[in-house]
Design an enzyme around this catalytic site. Structure first.
Site, PDB file in Angstrom:
ATOM      1  N   GLU A 217      19.004  12.945  -4.486  1.00 18.65           N
ATOM      2  CA  GLU A 217      20.202  13.239  -4.915  1.00 18.65           C
ATOM      3  C   GLU A 217      20.429  14.879  -4.749  1.00 18.65           C
ATOM      4  O   GLU A 217      21.295  15.408  -4.377  1.00 18.65           O
ATOM      5  CB  GLU A 217      20.218  13.012  -6.166  1.00 18.65           C
ATOM      6  CG  GLU A 217      20.359  11.247  -6.424  1.00 18.65           C
ATOM      7  CD  GLU A 217      18.667  10.840  -6.450  1.00 18.65           C
ATOM      8  OE1 GLU A 217      17.971  11.305  -6.052  1.00 18.65           O
ATOM      9  OE2 GLU A 217      18.539   9.708  -7.301  1.00 18.65           O
TER      10      GLU A 217
ATOM     11  N   SER B 260     -16.900  -5.036  19.341  1.00 19.63           N
ATOM     12  CA  SER B 260     -15.253  -5.369  19.564  1.00 19.63           C
ATOM     13  C   SER B 260     -14.780  -4.250  20.324  1.00 19.63           C
ATOM     14  O   SER B 260     -13.373  -4.182  20.019  1.00 19.63           O
ATOM     15  CB  SER B 260     -14.721  -5.483  17.814  1.00 19.63           C
ATOM     16  OG  SER B 260     -14.916  -4.373  17.342  1.00 19.63           O
TER      17      SER B 260
ATOM     18  N   THR C  79     -18.244  -2.506   9.445  1.00 22.17           N
ATOM     19  CA  THR C  79     -17.515  -2.102  10.654  1.00 22.17           C
ATOM     20  C   THR C  79     -18.003  -0.514  10.976  1.00 22.17           C
ATOM     21  O   THR C  79     -17.819  -0.122  12.064  1.00 22.17           O
ATOM     22  CB  THR C  79     -15.890  -2.272   9.887  1.00 22.17           C
ATOM     23  OG1 THR C  79     -15.865  -3.721   9.938  1.00 22.17           O
ATOM     24  CG2 THR C  79     -15.193  -1.769  11.187  1.00 22.17           C
TER      25      THR C  79
ATOM     26  N   ARG D  31      -4.568   9.787  16.298  1.00 23.91           N
ATOM     27  CA  ARG D  31      -4.652  10.729  17.333  1.00 23.91           C
ATOM     28  C   ARG D  31      -3.719  10.469  18.621  1.00 23.91           C
ATOM     29  O   ARG D  31      -3.349  11.316  19.361  1.00 23.91           O
ATOM     30  CB  ARG D  31      -6.143  10.564  17.851  1.00 23.91           C
ATOM     31  CG  ARG D  31      -7.110  11.075  16.995  1.00 23.91           C
ATOM     32  CD  ARG D  31      -8.410  10.575  17.384  1.00 23.91           C
ATOM     33  NE  ARG D  31      -9.037   9.400  17.954  1.00 23.91           N
ATOM     34  CZ  ARG D  31      -9.193   8.364  17.212  1.00 23.91           C
ATOM     35  NH1 ARG D  31      -9.127   8.180  15.996  1.00 23.91           N
ATOM     36  NH2 ARG D  31      -9.202   7.140  18.025  1.00 23.91           N
TER      37      ARG D  31
ATOM     38  N   GLU E 274      -8.621  -2.783   8.216  1.00 25.40           N
ATOM     39  CA  GLU E 274      -8.936  -2.884   9.535  1.00 25.40           C
ATOM     40  C   GLU E 274     -10.313  -3.497   9.658  1.00 25.40           C
ATOM     41  O   GLU E 274     -10.898  -3.726  11.056  1.00 25.40           O
ATOM     42  CB  GLU E 274      -8.972  -1.570  10.200  1.00 25.40           C
ATOM     43  CG  GLU E 274      -7.560  -0.705  10.149  1.00 25.40           C
ATOM     44  CD  GLU E 274      -7.566   0.253  11.429  1.00 25.40           C
ATOM     45  OE1 GLU E 274      -8.022  -0.082  12.364  1.00 25.40           O
ATOM     46  OE2 GLU E 274      -6.832   1.241  11.339  1.00 25.40           O
TER      47      GLU E 274
ATOM     48  N   GLY F 263     -14.024  -5.746   8.048  1.00 23.39           N
ATOM     49  CA  GLY F 263     -14.309  -6.834   8.945  1.00 23.39           C
ATOM     50  C   GLY F 263     -14.213  -8.134   8.315  1.00 23.39           C
ATOM     51  O   GLY F 263     -13.239  -8.267   7.363  1.00 23.39           O
TER      52      GLY F 263
HETATM   53  C1  AOF Z   1      11.363  10.624  -5.562  1.00 25.20           C
HETATM   54  N1  AOF Z   1      12.296  10.881  -4.723  1.00 25.20           N
HETATM   55  O1  AOF Z   1      14.690  10.841  -4.431  1.00 25.20           O
HETATM   56  C2  AOF Z   1      13.798   9.738  -6.043  1.00 25.20           C
HETATM   57  C3  AOF Z   1      12.764   9.244  -6.915  1.00 25.20           C
HETATM   58  O2  AOF Z   1       7.528  12.906 -10.400  1.00 25.20           O
HETATM   59  P1  AOF Z   1       8.758  13.050  -9.754  1.00 25.20           P
HETATM   60  O3  AOF Z   1       9.762  13.959 -10.556  1.00 25.20           O
HETATM   61  O4  AOF Z   1       9.240  13.289  -8.371  1.00 25.20           O
HETATM   62  O5  AOF Z   1       9.437  11.401 -10.014  1.00 25.20           O
HETATM   63  C4  AOF Z   1       9.227  10.452  -9.190  1.00 25.20           C
HETATM   64  C5  AOF Z   1       9.918   9.264  -9.737  1.00 25.20           C
HETATM   65  O6  AOF Z   1      11.298   9.299  -9.535  1.00 25.20           O
HETATM   66  C6  AOF Z   1       9.795   7.943  -8.808  1.00 25.20           C
HETATM   67  O7  AOF Z   1       8.470   7.239  -8.964  1.00 25.20           O
HETATM   68  C7  AOF Z   1      10.938   7.032  -8.745  1.00 25.20           C
HETATM   69  O8  AOF Z   1      10.961   6.103 -10.135  1.00 25.20           O
HETATM   70  C8  AOF Z   1      12.013   8.185  -9.296  1.00 25.20           C
HETATM   71  N2  AOF Z   1      13.050   8.454  -7.847  1.00 25.20           N
HETATM   72  N3  AOF Z   1      11.487   9.732  -6.469  1.00 25.20           N
HETATM   73  O9  AOF Z   1      10.124  10.895  -5.480  1.00 25.20           O
HETATM   74  C9  AOF Z   1      13.803  10.548  -4.983  1.00 25.20           C
HETATM   75  N4  AOF Z   1      15.197   9.255  -6.331  1.00 25.20           N
HETATM   76 ZN    ZN Z   2      15.410  11.821  -9.222  1.00 26.06          ZN
END
Ligand code: AOF
Ligand code: ZN
Length: 363
Positions: free
Chosen positions: A53, A169, A197, A208, A297, A299
């Site tokens: 946002e 494998s 594994t 890579r 991945e 085993g």
């Molecule tokens: C994101 N990106 O665009 C939105 C999120 O630690 P902060 O401030 O980055 O907050 C993380 C939390 O914010 C995330 O767990 C989620 O609940 C909310 N929304 N987070 O990283 C975003 N809109």
């Molecule tokens: Zn936010």
């Protein structure tokens, strides 16, 4: 003119650009509309960085007052690493917010919507909700269950073998499949294998063949038996985590010191009566390390245990057109007496990858 659905789809596309760089946070995209025109858009680009946002508002080519904001996740309402997006939207006097899904994060979970509505901002929830859930499946599980999203990646022969009887494998599937596997690795926070594994394949588990970051590498090694000269311990390509039993920790201090010197992180858990690491505790520990998604991945022991316990979420099975004969099957340690108890997958998709067939399904 754009339909609301088209605009939300645009949010999801923008959000997906953050794949591989934002976890354990969600992938979020945001589009701002005014008079039928897109005046700003943005997405969450990097863990710890500004939310979608904020980026969309910063990028806006006109004042956002009275605008309609589209975002695939409920705007946040608390101070995390960044201030609440809800406050910014209210302050900028947007008219309406379209949200695909509520944020399952217990610190948000509806309170973002409530705050917006209290401030007189119109809110609509549910547009492309299913697609939004799918995009952030790993985040949803991680934040609501405190467990990582578990994907099994299995490469096998036409006759259902992942290895010869002697354990060999490398390689059953084609280069094209391997390239696809590298892309899948880069989309996960971590890859995980058992110590067996490491011993038989000595894999590097890095990315890579495609662009993208190498995930953390987790080795389940109850007895701390993996050789110090193993590739994973020496290539320094990404974080390496070894999970071992508390008992092995008490008797292997020399090995542990040597591993630490190589930069390996060590974590211990009490083993069960049979001397194995309980898979649920392993996954809880992984989540506590900030890892929201893991691709397993191998085993046979790890695959069987994850399937038996119902802890696996998704399967990517690569089948090569080769017949191996006697060998190992990925779920060899599961033994049922009633077919009704067999694990049946849903949401099946198939694709041809080079000469191989890829089957994807949900548990
Ligand atoms: C994101 N990106 O665009 C939105 C999120 O630690 P902060 O401030 O980055 O907050 C993380 C939390 O914010 C995330 O767990 C989620 O609940 C909310 N929304 N987070 O990283 C975003 N809109
Ligand atoms: Zn936010």
């Amino acid at each position: 003119m754009h339909t609301n659905e088209e605009i939300m789809l645009r949010c999801l596309r923008l959000a997906a650009r953050g794949m591989g760089n934002v976890s354990p946070n969600p992938m979020v995209g945001c589009v701002i509309m005014k008079n039928g025109e897109i005046i700003g858009e943005g997405y969450h680009e990097k863990f710890g960085g500004p939310h979608a946002e904020v980026n969309a508002i910063r990028a806006a080519s006109a004042p956002v007052e009275g605008a309609e904001v589209f975002v695939n996740l409920e705007p946040c309402s608390y101070y995390g690493k960044t201030p609440p997006c809800v406050d910014l939207l209210i302050e900028k006097r947007v008219a309406k917010v379209h949200i695909a899904m509520l944020d399952p994060n217990p610190r948000v979970n509806g309170s973002g919507v409530e705050k917006l509505r209290e401030a007189g901002v119109e809110v609509e929830i549910g547009l492309l909700a299913e697609e939004a859930h799918r995009l952030n499946e790993a985040f949803v599980k991680y934040v609501s269950k405190k467990l990582p999203y578990v994907t099994l990646k299995i490469a096998q022969s036409l006759d259902g073998r992942i290895a010869l009887a002697n354990g060999k494998s490398k390689y059953i599937t084609s280069r094209e499949s391997l390239t696809r596997v590298h892309a899948l690795r880069s989309e996960h926070d971590a890859v995980l294998v058992g110590a067996g594994t490491i011993r038989t394949d000595d894999p590097s588990l890095t990315v890579r063949l495609v662009e993208g970051k190498s995930p953390a590498r987790i080795i389940l090694d109850g007895n701390l038996s993996s050789p110090l000269k193993s590739t994973v311990f020496n290539d320094k390509k990404s974080r390496v985590i070894v999970i071992h039993s508390t008992r092995a920790g008490a008797s292997s201090s020399r090995k542990m010191a040597a591993l630490r010197k190589l930069g390996v992180e060590l974590h211990s858990l009490p083993a069960d009566r049979k001397g194995r690491l309980p898979i649920r505790s392993v996954l809880r520990l992984i989540a506590r390390l900030g890892i929201a998604s893991v691709m397993v991945e191998g085993g046979v022991e790890v695959f069987s245990e994850l399937i038996r316990s119902g802890m696996a979420d998704r399967l990517h099975l690569f089948i090569a057109p080769v017949i191996i004969g006697k060998g190992k099957a990925f779920a060899d340690l599961i033994e049922l007496t009633d077919l009704k108890k067999a694990r049946r997958l849903g949401d099946i998709q198939t694709a041809q990858v080079g000469p191989d067939i890829m089957i994807t399904g949900g548990f």
